[in-house]
Design an enzyme around this catalytic site. Structure first.
Site, PDB file in Angstrom:
ATOM      1  N   LYS A  13     -79.556 -83.726  28.234  1.00 41.43           N
ATOM      2  CA  LYS A  13     -78.032 -83.192  28.158  1.00 41.43           C
ATOM      3  C   LYS A  13     -78.542 -81.655  27.190  1.00 41.43           C
ATOM      4  O   LYS A  13     -78.068 -80.357  28.035  1.00 41.43           O
ATOM      5  CB  LYS A  13     -77.008 -84.083  27.187  1.00 41.43           C
ATOM      6  CG  LYS A  13     -76.387 -84.513  28.363  1.00 41.43           C
ATOM      7  CD  LYS A  13     -74.742 -85.096  27.164  1.00 41.43           C
ATOM      8  CE  LYS A  13     -75.370 -86.022  26.559  1.00 41.43           C
ATOM      9  NZ  LYS A  13     -76.016 -87.230  26.121  1.00 41.43           N
ATOM     10  N   ARG A  88     -66.855 -87.977  23.350  1.00 30.59           N
ATOM     11  CA  ARG A  88     -67.177 -88.860  23.456  1.00 30.59           C
ATOM     12  C   ARG A  88     -66.867 -90.947  24.106  1.00 30.59           C
ATOM     13  O   ARG A  88     -66.905 -91.859  23.930  1.00 30.59           O
ATOM     14  CB  ARG A  88     -68.052 -89.602  22.849  1.00 30.59           C
ATOM     15  CG  ARG A  88     -69.914 -89.320  23.023  1.00 30.59           C
ATOM     16  CD  ARG A  88     -70.558 -88.970  21.603  1.00 30.59           C
ATOM     17  NE  ARG A  88     -71.700 -89.648  21.715  1.00 30.59           N
ATOM     18  CZ  ARG A  88     -72.924 -88.072  21.301  1.00 30.59           C
ATOM     19  NH1 ARG A  88     -72.860 -86.807  21.398  1.00 30.59           N
ATOM     20  NH2 ARG A  88     -74.123 -88.388  21.021  1.00 30.59           N
ATOM     21  N   ARG A 127     -89.081 -88.208  20.905  1.00 30.25           N
ATOM     22  CA  ARG A 127     -88.067 -86.568  20.995  1.00 30.25           C
ATOM     23  C   ARG A 127     -88.703 -86.261  19.186  1.00 30.25           C
ATOM     24  O   ARG A 127     -88.840 -87.347  18.335  1.00 30.25           O
ATOM     25  CB  ARG A 127     -87.176 -86.693  21.031  1.00 30.25           C
ATOM     26  CG  ARG A 127     -86.250 -85.575  20.418  1.00 30.25           C
ATOM     27  CD  ARG A 127     -84.787 -86.343  21.051  1.00 30.25           C
ATOM     28  NE  ARG A 127     -83.799 -86.261  20.707  1.00 30.25           N
ATOM     29  CZ  ARG A 127     -82.656 -86.882  21.147  1.00 30.25           C
ATOM     30  NH1 ARG A 127     -82.087 -86.066  22.119  1.00 30.25           N
ATOM     31  NH2 ARG A 127     -82.038 -87.722  20.785  1.00 30.25           N
ATOM     32  N   ARG A 160     -85.914 -87.336  14.235  1.00 31.84           N
ATOM     33  CA  ARG A 160     -84.289 -87.893  13.076  1.00 31.84           C
ATOM     34  C   ARG A 160     -84.563 -89.091  13.152  1.00 31.84           C
ATOM     35  O   ARG A 160     -84.552 -89.824  14.311  1.00 31.84           O
ATOM     36  CB  ARG A 160     -83.379 -87.141  15.261  1.00 31.84           C
ATOM     37  CG  ARG A 160     -82.662 -86.056  14.867  1.00 31.84           C
ATOM     38  CD  ARG A 160     -82.150 -85.551  16.148  1.00 31.84           C
ATOM     39  NE  ARG A 160     -81.545 -86.293  16.172  1.00 31.84           N
ATOM     40  CZ  ARG A 160     -80.209 -86.104  17.322  1.00 31.84           C
ATOM     41  NH1 ARG A 160     -80.534 -85.003  18.346  1.00 31.84           N
ATOM     42  NH2 ARG A 160     -79.524 -87.346  17.777  1.00 31.84           N
ATOM     43  N   ARG A 171     -77.201 -96.241  19.965  1.00 34.86           N
ATOM     44  CA  ARG A 171     -76.960 -95.490  20.817  1.00 34.86           C
ATOM     45  C   ARG A 171     -76.811 -95.703  22.128  1.00 34.86           C
ATOM     46  O   ARG A 171     -76.010 -95.440  22.564  1.00 34.86           O
ATOM     47  CB  ARG A 171     -77.539 -94.106  20.440  1.00 34.86           C
ATOM     48  CG  ARG A 171     -77.248 -93.950  19.051  1.00 34.86           C
ATOM     49  CD  ARG A 171     -78.443 -92.994  18.829  1.00 34.86           C
ATOM     50  NE  ARG A 171     -78.516 -91.353  19.552  1.00 34.86           N
ATOM     51  CZ  ARG A 171     -79.278 -90.835  19.721  1.00 34.86           C
ATOM     52  NH1 ARG A 171     -80.603 -91.062  19.209  1.00 34.86           N
ATOM     53  NH2 ARG A 171     -78.921 -89.643  20.468  1.00 34.86           N
TER      54      ARG A 171
HETATM   55  P1  AMP Z   1     -76.471 -85.887  20.087  1.00 33.13           P
HETATM   56  O1  AMP Z   1     -76.953 -84.983  19.326  1.00 33.13           O
HETATM   57  O2  AMP Z   1     -75.535 -85.558  20.987  1.00 33.13           O
HETATM   58  O3  AMP Z   1     -77.020 -87.214  20.521  1.00 33.13           O
HETATM   59  O4  AMP Z   1     -74.883 -86.781  18.133  1.00 33.13           O
HETATM   60  C1  AMP Z   1     -75.970 -87.335  17.194  1.00 33.13           C
HETATM   61  C2  AMP Z   1     -74.632 -87.793  16.790  1.00 33.13           C
HETATM   62  O5  AMP Z   1     -73.627 -86.799  16.129  1.00 33.13           O
HETATM   63  C3  AMP Z   1     -74.019 -88.813  17.417  1.00 33.13           C
HETATM   64  O6  AMP Z   1     -74.918 -89.913  17.469  1.00 33.13           O
HETATM   65  C4  AMP Z   1     -73.146 -89.240  16.469  1.00 33.13           C
HETATM   66  O7  AMP Z   1     -73.025 -89.748  15.651  1.00 33.13           O
HETATM   67  C5  AMP Z   1     -72.350 -87.721  16.601  1.00 33.13           C
HETATM   68  N1  AMP Z   1     -71.381 -87.302  17.371  1.00 33.13           N
HETATM   69  C6  AMP Z   1     -71.951 -86.004  17.988  1.00 33.13           C
HETATM   70  N2  AMP Z   1     -71.220 -86.326  19.123  1.00 33.13           N
HETATM   71  C7  AMP Z   1     -69.954 -86.516  18.927  1.00 33.13           C
HETATM   72  C8  AMP Z   1     -69.090 -86.686  19.475  1.00 33.13           C
HETATM   73  N3  AMP Z   1     -68.293 -86.913  20.504  1.00 33.13           N
HETATM   74  N4  AMP Z   1     -67.743 -88.281  18.644  1.00 33.13           N
HETATM   75  C9  AMP Z   1     -68.376 -88.704  18.343  1.00 33.13           C
HETATM   76  N5  AMP Z   1     -69.978 -88.551  17.522  1.00 33.13           N
HETATM   77  C10 AMP Z   1     -70.305 -87.646  17.400  1.00 33.13           C
END
Ligand code: AMP
Length: 221
Positions: A13, A88, A127, A160, A171
């Site tokens: 994404k 989400r 990654r 990360r 996740r």
């Molecule tokens: P991502 O980089 O999109 O994979 O997000 C990394 C982490 O940020 C996720 O595993 C959540 O802990 C938090 N996060 C990002 N976007 C959201 C969201 N829309 N709602 C809740 N937690 C989020």
């Protein structure tokens, strides 16, 4: 134009969202990037989000919705938006349905990117990200020119915490239980859901997305 990029962690994404913003001049609102930025800046939001993120759990809806609302309000009304990693949960999707009309917008389409779980685990565990400019690499498929160093800004690349194998599996289950069901929410609301196979070469996925946006939404390529 408001597009939601929906899909499991690791499906691409972030990469595809960045390419879309480049080609169409849209704004990408990536809540994960915004939260990591808040952590780097040491803000109250960053502090509150930290433990959820490191464990691979979702940050509470009210924090995320406030963050997105603030960003949306700052955007010029004619600017297209790609949401990446938001919404989400059903509560976030419902909050978005309320916030968008306040700024004269609506969701035009959901781009659903999918790939099998074993592919996602391999991608995520390989990654590496740049903590400074957020560029993403993969040690298996897309390594930097110099090992461990960002091609763009020279910063030292990091893995990360939430890309470690156990957290990755968690996740993926959070995605399956809380985020994937949003497809039904959008289908029931008659929002077009454009399905894209994400288990292909990056440029093939990009082409499929562009084709779908042009054909289904009349977006000019
Ligand atoms: P991502 O980089 O999109 O994979 O997000 C990394 C982490 O940020 C996720 O595993 C959540 O802990 C938090 N996060 C990002 N976007 C959201 C969201 N829309 N709602 C809740 N937690 C989020």
């Amino acid at each position: 134009m408001v597009i939601i990029l929906l899909g499991p962690p690791g499906v691409g994404k972030g990469t595809q969202g960045a390419l879309l913003t480049e080609s169409f001049g849209w704004e990408r609102i990536a809540t994960g990037d915004l939260l990591r930025g808040a952590r780097r800046d040491g803000t109250e939001l960053g502090r509150q989000a930290q433990s959820y993120m490191d464990a691979g759990n979702l940050v509470p809806d009210e924090l995320i919705v406030a963050l997105v609302r603030e960003h949306l309000k700052k955007l010029p009304p004619e600017r297209g938006v790609v949401f990446d990693g938001f919404p989400r949960t059903l509560a976030q999707a419902e909050a978005l349905d309320q916030v968008l009309p306040e700024v004269g917008r609506k969701v035009d389409a959901v781009l659903l990117l999918e790939a099998p779980a074993d592919v996602l685990v391999k991608r995520l565990s390989g990654r590496r990200s740049c903590p400074q400019c957020e560029r993403i690499y993969n040690i298996h498929f897309d390594p930097p020119v110099t090992e461990g160093t960002c091609d763009e800004c020279g910063a030292r690349l990091i893995q990360r915490k939430d890309d470690l194998p156990d957290t990755v599996r968690h996740r993926l289950s959070v995605y399956r239980d809380q985020t994937r069901p949003l497809v039904t929410h959008y289908e029931e609301g008659s929002t077009p859901v454009l399905r894209i196979e994400g288990d292909r070469k990056l440029e093939h996925v990009t082409r499929a997305i562009r084709r779908s946006l042009v054909k289904q939404l009349g977006v000019e390529a």
